[in-house]
Design an enzyme around this catalytic site. Structure first.
Site: not given
Ligand SMILES: O=C(O)CCC(=O)C(=O)O
Ligand SMILES: [Fe+2]
Length: 195
Positions: A44, A113, A101, A46
């Protein structure tokens, strides 16, 4: 704005208004059974302006590079990842592009993680995200915002933010916005995302 050769207040209309930034504490369980993939976050962009993302040393975040495919965003101690969001892509007419990403907890990632994304969002009361008057040398490099039919970039910040929320929380969408849920499921126009 200074880095774009613009007066510092050029983006005030987008940054003003009721606070709409938010911070998320994320935990992805480690992949302890060698499965090809465990719960992560689908590909996706952001939808916000910028995201400041802290990640621990586990890894799992990947960024899509044209011509190269998915590359690991290797954790760097004491650093933040800065993701450009769809709002900046729209405002710069594609001079800046929101990065695609994902988080993939593949068999390399046996430990949990943890990540902390801080999303800097646009003023939701604006009717549309204005296009910044970039200096000519930058404007000449602007390719226009992406036109991916699976992920339309919507100039109304409220609707674009809603798009992000609906795709992030599919269970909630199914319960409270069944019409939208149907469109997502049938047409797949809103890719999976945590945001
Ligand atoms: O947790 C992450 O490292 C990325 C999460 C992400 O891309 C998001 O929440 O938009
Ligand atoms: Fe994200």
């Amino acid at each position: 704005m200074g880095a774009l050769g613009l007066p510092e207040d050029s983006f005030d209309a987008v940054l003003s208004g009721v606070p709409r930034d938010f911070l998320k504490l994320a935990h992805y369980p480690g992949n302890t059974d060698g499965a090809p993939e465990r719960q992560g976050v689908g590909p996706h962009k952001d939808s916000d302006i910028l995201t400041l993302l802290w990640q621990d040393e586990t890894g799992g975040l990947q960024v899509f590079l044209e011509g190269k495919g998915w590359i690991d965003a290797v954790p760097l101690k004491n650093s933040f990842i800065v993701n450009v969001g769809e709002t900046l892509e729209l405002a710069t007419d594609g001079y800046l592009t929101a990065d695609i990403h994902q988080v993939v907890m593949d068999a390399r990632h046996t430990k949990s993680r943890y990540s902390i994304p801080y999303f800097i969002g646009p003023n939701l009361d604006l009717k549309e995200i204005p296009i910044l008057s970039l200096p000519k040398e930058l404007k000449d490099q602007a390719r226009g915002p992406a036109t991916d039919p699976m992920n339309p970039l919507i100039r109304n910040p409220g609707i674009n933010t809603m798009k992000g929320r609906l795709r992030s929380h599919l269970g909630t969408t199914e319960r409270f916005y069944p019409g939208h849920y149907k469109i997502i499921k049938e047409k797949g126009i809103i890719a999976s995302s945590a945001y």
